[in-house]
Motif scaffolding. Structure first.
Motif, PDB file in Angstrom:
ATOM      1  N   ILE A 229      30.720 115.738  39.033  1.00  0.00           N
ATOM      2  CA  ILE A 229      31.166 116.979  39.122  1.00  0.00           C
ATOM      3  C   ILE A 229      32.625 117.107  39.300  1.00  0.00           C
ATOM      4  O   ILE A 229      33.401 118.067  38.568  1.00  0.00           O
ATOM      5  CB  ILE A 229      30.717 117.445  40.508  1.00  0.00           C
ATOM      6  CG1 ILE A 229      29.179 117.811  40.409  1.00  0.00           C
ATOM      7  CG2 ILE A 229      31.132 118.974  40.886  1.00  0.00           C
ATOM      8  CD1 ILE A 229      28.299 117.730  41.661  1.00  0.00           C
ATOM      9  N   GLN A 230      33.239 116.241  40.006  1.00  0.00           N
ATOM     10  CA  GLN A 230      34.827 116.381  40.080  1.00  0.00           C
ATOM     11  C   GLN A 230      35.477 116.108  38.815  1.00  0.00           C
ATOM     12  O   GLN A 230      36.375 116.971  38.180  1.00  0.00           O
ATOM     13  CB  GLN A 230      35.339 115.212  40.984  1.00  0.00           C
ATOM     14  CG  GLN A 230      36.868 115.291  41.084  1.00  0.00           C
ATOM     15  CD  GLN A 230      37.184 114.332  42.395  1.00  0.00           C
ATOM     16  OE1 GLN A 230      36.844 113.656  42.795  1.00  0.00           O
ATOM     17  NE2 GLN A 230      38.419 114.739  42.845  1.00  0.00           N
ATOM     18  N   ALA A 231      34.951 115.107  37.760  1.00  0.00           N
ATOM     19  CA  ALA A 231      35.643 115.113  36.512  1.00  0.00           C
ATOM     20  C   ALA A 231      35.247 116.450  35.605  1.00  0.00           C
ATOM     21  O   ALA A 231      36.451 116.957  35.130  1.00  0.00           O
ATOM     22  CB  ALA A 231      35.070 113.835  35.976  1.00  0.00           C
ATOM     23  N   TYR A 232      34.173 116.670  35.676  1.00  0.00           N
ATOM     24  CA  TYR A 232      33.826 117.895  34.931  1.00  0.00           C
ATOM     25  C   TYR A 232      34.720 119.315  35.190  1.00  0.00           C
ATOM     26  O   TYR A 232      35.110 120.057  34.186  1.00  0.00           O
ATOM     27  CB  TYR A 232      32.355 117.966  34.671  1.00  0.00           C
ATOM     28  CG  TYR A 232      32.090 119.469  33.970  1.00  0.00           C
ATOM     29  CD1 TYR A 232      32.195 119.338  32.597  1.00  0.00           C
ATOM     30  CD2 TYR A 232      31.878 120.619  34.462  1.00  0.00           C
ATOM     31  CE1 TYR A 232      31.851 120.430  31.863  1.00  0.00           C
ATOM     32  CE2 TYR A 232      31.765 121.798  33.843  1.00  0.00           C
ATOM     33  CZ  TYR A 232      31.786 121.593  32.548  1.00  0.00           C
ATOM     34  OH  TYR A 232      31.728 122.712  31.502  1.00  0.00           O
ATOM     35  N   MET A 233      34.521 119.407  36.348  1.00  0.00           N
ATOM     36  CA  MET A 233      35.245 120.679  36.799  1.00  0.00           C
ATOM     37  C   MET A 233      36.800 120.954  36.557  1.00  0.00           C
ATOM     38  O   MET A 233      37.349 121.802  36.254  1.00  0.00           O
ATOM     39  CB  MET A 233      35.059 120.704  38.484  1.00  0.00           C
ATOM     40  CG  MET A 233      33.801 121.295  38.782  1.00  0.00           C
ATOM     41  SD  MET A 233      33.286 122.813  37.921  1.00  0.00           S
ATOM     42  CE  MET A 233      31.658 122.804  37.895  1.00  0.00           C
ATOM     43  N   LYS A 234      37.365 119.363  36.005  1.00  0.00           N
ATOM     44  CA  LYS A 234      38.880 119.738  35.381  1.00  0.00           C
ATOM     45  C   LYS A 234      38.824 120.467  34.267  1.00  0.00           C
ATOM     46  O   LYS A 234      40.023 121.038  33.740  1.00  0.00           O
ATOM     47  CB  LYS A 234      39.372 118.249  35.318  1.00  0.00           C
ATOM     48  CG  LYS A 234      39.469 117.675  36.654  1.00  0.00           C
ATOM     49  CD  LYS A 234      40.200 116.412  36.417  1.00  0.00           C
ATOM     50  CE  LYS A 234      40.448 115.640  37.890  1.00  0.00           C
ATOM     51  NZ  LYS A 234      40.376 114.284  37.883  1.00  0.00           N
ATOM     52  N   ARG A 235      37.675 120.546  33.505  1.00  0.00           N
ATOM     53  CA  ARG A 235      37.685 121.094  32.379  1.00  0.00           C
ATOM     54  C   ARG A 235      37.228 122.681  32.527  1.00  0.00           C
ATOM     55  O   ARG A 235      36.977 123.204  31.282  1.00  0.00           O
ATOM     56  CB  ARG A 235      36.714 120.634  31.439  1.00  0.00           C
ATOM     57  CG  ARG A 235      37.004 119.146  30.811  1.00  0.00           C
ATOM     58  CD  ARG A 235      38.381 119.154  30.158  1.00  0.00           C
ATOM     59  NE  ARG A 235      38.413 119.951  28.755  1.00  0.00           N
ATOM     60  CZ  ARG A 235      38.208 119.599  27.858  1.00  0.00           C
ATOM     61  NH1 ARG A 235      38.168 118.101  27.618  1.00  0.00           N
ATOM     62  NH2 ARG A 235      38.055 120.420  26.885  1.00  0.00           N
ATOM     63  N   ALA A 236      36.934 123.063  33.565  1.00  0.00           N
ATOM     64  CA  ALA A 236      36.032 124.414  33.596  1.00  0.00           C
ATOM     65  C   ALA A 236      36.243 125.122  34.795  1.00  0.00           C
ATOM     66  O   ALA A 236      35.808 125.636  35.823  1.00  0.00           O
ATOM     67  CB  ALA A 236      34.477 123.981  33.911  1.00  0.00           C
TER      68      ALA A 236
END
Ligand code: BG6
Length: 254
Positions: A229-236
């Protein structure tokens, strides 16, 4: 709401918004890794969030996955919303039928008393086959509907878990591991910095399309998904995250 205050959920939401730099977070009680009903609670919260934002005639694109299946299960019709059209966000990603976007899309539409259109694109296509298929009028029409969606609702997965669940080739599996992928969403694999390190080639919504979509809702929980979640949210940054206490506390190191 007093209850949510007492449980500290409001507090977790505020902290997560700051940590992830996103506009909206909803945290439900519990950890879906430990209790299956928590996934349904995320589903319920997601349905509420969707209904607050949908208007007549909207197109909603959905991904597959067990979390999205829970959203579909909790869906109910809304008398104020007519002609909602559900479409799968992307073509085949190598998932079992029960986890496929097409399956979830049809189920969600039925529960919402809306309509749906499906995308019939096989998983592994040669370049020529792919290029002729996307020119087929029926496929083209659905792709245009997908590209014009006003809302996307999607899951986020742990990279290795997702790669193993899908029929990922040995070659791609090695690439995913070598490049330290930690998150997966829409068939894209991300490293801790949120960079795309691998992508499943298929039609439908591409990552570049997301900024144009008015409402993007990510639904993912369980302490095991905190890193993803933490990694993906950097893109969103313009996404709304619906998660659970398990993921929230793990993410915040509490
Ligand atoms: C998939 C989505 O179907 O579900 C993925 O396409 C997502 O992007 C995954 O990572 C999550 O699955 P689950 O079962 O953990 O909700």
């Amino acid at each position: 709401d007093v209850m949510r205050e007492l449980l500290g959920l409001k507090d977790l939401e505020t902290k997560l918004m700051e940590k992830l730099h996103i506009e909206g977070v909803i945290v439900v009680a519990g950890d879906s890794d430990l209790s299956p009903w928590v996934k349904k609670e995320m589903g319920r919260a997601c349905v509420t969030c969707m209904k607050e934002r949908l208007t007549n005639g909207d197109i909603v694109a959905v991904t597959g996955g067990t979390t999205l299946a829970a959203v579909a299960e909790m869906m109910t019709p809304d008398p104020k919303q007519n002609r909602i059209l559900f479409v799968p966000a992307r073509g085949g990603l190598g998932e079992d039928v029960k986890n496929q976007a097409n399956t979830i899309c049809a189920k969600m539409a039925e529960k919402a008393l809306g309509n749906y259109r499906l995308l019939h694109v096989p998983d592994h296509l040669s370049r020529e086959a792919y290029e002729s298929l996307i020119e087929e009028p029926t496929v083209k029409e659905v792709l245009e509907l997908i590209k014009s969606c006003r809302m996307v609702v999607h899951g986020i997965g742990d990279a290795i878990t997702m790669a193993e669940r899908r029929k990922t080739s040995k070659e791609d599996m090695e690439k995913i591991k070598e490049r330290h992928a930690v998150a997966e969403a829409f068939g894209y694999y991300f490293n801790e910095a949120g960079e795309v390190v691998h992508k499943v080639k298929t039609v439908g919504i591409q990552l570049e399309d997301l900024p144009r979509v008015e409402h993007v809702i990510a639904v993912a929980g369980g302490s095991s998904k905190a890193k993803a979640i933490q990694a993906y949210m950097k893109r969103a940054p313009h996404s709304i995250l619906i998660t659970d206490e398990g993921a929230a506390r793990a993410l915040l190191g509490e």
